[in-house]
Write a protein that holds these residues in place. Structure first.
Motif, PDB file in Angstrom:
ATOM      1  N   ARG A 184       0.834  -1.207   0.000  1.00 21.60           N
ATOM      2  CA  ARG A 184       0.000   0.000   0.000  1.00 21.60           C
ATOM      3  C   ARG A 184       0.869   1.258   0.000  1.00 21.60           C
ATOM      4  N   GLU A 186       3.948   1.423  -1.179  1.00 25.08           N
ATOM      5  CA  GLU A 186       4.565   1.474  -2.503  1.00 25.08           C
ATOM      6  C   GLU A 186       3.614   2.104  -3.516  1.00 25.08           C
ATOM      7  N   ARG A 187       2.347   1.731  -3.422  1.00 22.15           N
ATOM      8  CA  ARG A 187       1.361   2.295  -4.340  1.00 22.15           C
ATOM      9  C   ARG A 187       1.191   3.797  -4.097  1.00 22.15           C
ATOM     10  N   LEU A 188       1.301   4.204  -2.841  1.00 21.02           N
ATOM     11  CA  LEU A 188       1.203   5.622  -2.506  1.00 21.02           C
ATOM     12  C   LEU A 188       2.329   6.411  -3.174  1.00 21.02           C
ATOM     13  N   GLU A 190       3.945   5.509  -5.908  1.00 20.90           N
ATOM     14  CA  GLU A 190       3.677   5.511  -7.348  1.00 20.90           C
ATOM     15  C   GLU A 190       2.641   6.569  -7.715  1.00 20.90           C
ATOM     16  N   GLU A 191       1.629   6.709  -6.865  1.00 17.41           N
ATOM     17  CA  GLU A 191       0.558   7.679  -7.129  1.00 17.41           C
ATOM     18  C   GLU A 191       1.055   9.117  -7.054  1.00 17.41           C
ATOM     19  N   HIS A 192       2.126   9.341  -6.321  1.00 15.45           N
ATOM     20  CA  HIS A 192       2.644  10.706  -6.147  1.00 15.45           C
ATOM     21  C   HIS A 192       3.954  10.938  -6.892  1.00 15.45           C
ATOM     22  N   THR A 193       4.292  10.051  -7.808  1.00 17.42           N
ATOM     23  CA  THR A 193       5.478  10.241  -8.634  1.00 17.42           C
ATOM     24  C   THR A 193       5.108  11.055  -9.868  1.00 17.42           C
ATOM     25  N   GLN A 194       5.788  12.176 -10.035  1.00 20.95           N
ATOM     26  CA  GLN A 194       5.552  13.044 -11.189  1.00 20.95           C
ATOM     27  C   GLN A 194       6.630  12.794 -12.240  1.00 20.95           C
ATOM     28  N   LEU A 211       3.301  13.766  -0.450  1.00 21.53           N
ATOM     29  CA  LEU A 211       3.348  12.347  -0.099  1.00 21.53           C
ATOM     30  C   LEU A 211       3.009  12.131   1.369  1.00 21.53           C
ATOM     31  N   ALA A 214      -0.691  12.754   2.078  1.00 15.80           N
ATOM     32  CA  ALA A 214      -1.493  11.583   1.715  1.00 15.80           C
ATOM     33  C   ALA A 214      -1.280  10.445   2.694  1.00 15.80           C
TER      34      ALA A 214
END
Length: 222
Positions: A184, A186-188, A190-194, A211, A214
């Motif tokens: 979870r 790790e997914r966070l 990925e979701e905040h990688t620009q 990050l 969130a």
């Protein structure tokens, strides 16, 4: 003589009118137009790129900040709080020696040369800390995987972003300290990688404040 005085008066009057017009245009109209356009089309950036959480402003996405444990002794350097993702080192920050009333910090680079022993010592100490702080049972950080931004400060000392690689190195520690599944967190990340700006400028990055904001929302509902 009278004509000369009248001409001088006319010139002074014209100059005064020009001054008043320029003052009105450049000092009143132009700032109001620019402010109005900025507020209408770019309100977030115009107001400092503020980030809010729980109904209050927690910082700016343009300025890095520390996530430390409370100091237990006066003058002691606070230790990083292991529950949060950490930003880059801030060796360039200094204390304002002129106006000390508000304990202001001065941003800047260390200006240490590449062959500086002080710089090498800083980098080695930071590398050791990254390994020790982020190695948890079942996961050990490989020093060879540590990116440059994890051990060096930026030119201002206030870089708000870190590389995705440095963020991933912190995932296991953050997951353990917050009682969250590694997947979870790790997914966070990925979701905040620009990605690169316009697809080709700069490098992929993760805004640490966004990050952690969130992450706070995730732990609150955990």
């Amino acid at each position: 003589m009278n004509n000369s005085l009248r001409n001088t008066a006319r010139l002074l009057g014209a100059g005064l009118r020009a001054l008043l017009v320029l003052t009105l245009v450049t000092g009143v109209v132009y700032p109001l137009v620019v402010t109005g356009v900025a507020q209408a089309f770019f309100p977030g950036k115009a107001n400092g790129s503020q980030v809010s959480a729980d109904g209050k402003v927690v910082g700016s996405s343009l300025i890095g900040q520390s996530y430390d444990l409370p100091s237990t002794k006066s003058g002691q350097t606070p230790a990083p709080d292991p529950k949060w993702f950490q930003g880059r080192p801030a060796h360039g920050l200094g204390t304002n020696t002129v106006n000390t009333q508000y304990k202001l910090l001065v941003s800047g680079a260390t200006n240490l040369a590449a062959d500086s022993k002080a710089l090498r010592d800083q980098v080695e100490a930071a590398r050791k800390a990254v390994v020790e702080d982020n190695s948890v049972p079942g996961y050990k950080v490989d020093p060879a995987d540590i990116p440059a931004d994890a051990v060096t400060s930026s030119g201002s000392g206030l870089d708000p972003d870190i590389s995705p690689q440095y963020a991933r190195i912190q995932v296991h520690r953050v997951a353990e300290k917050n009682g969250l599944p590694v997947e979870r967190v790790e997914r966070l990340v990925e979701e905040h990688t620009q990605g690169r700006t316009l697809g080709f400028m700069g490098e992929p990055r993760v805004n640490v404040l966004a990050l952690n904001t969130a992450l706070r929302g995730l732990t609150a509902g955990h």
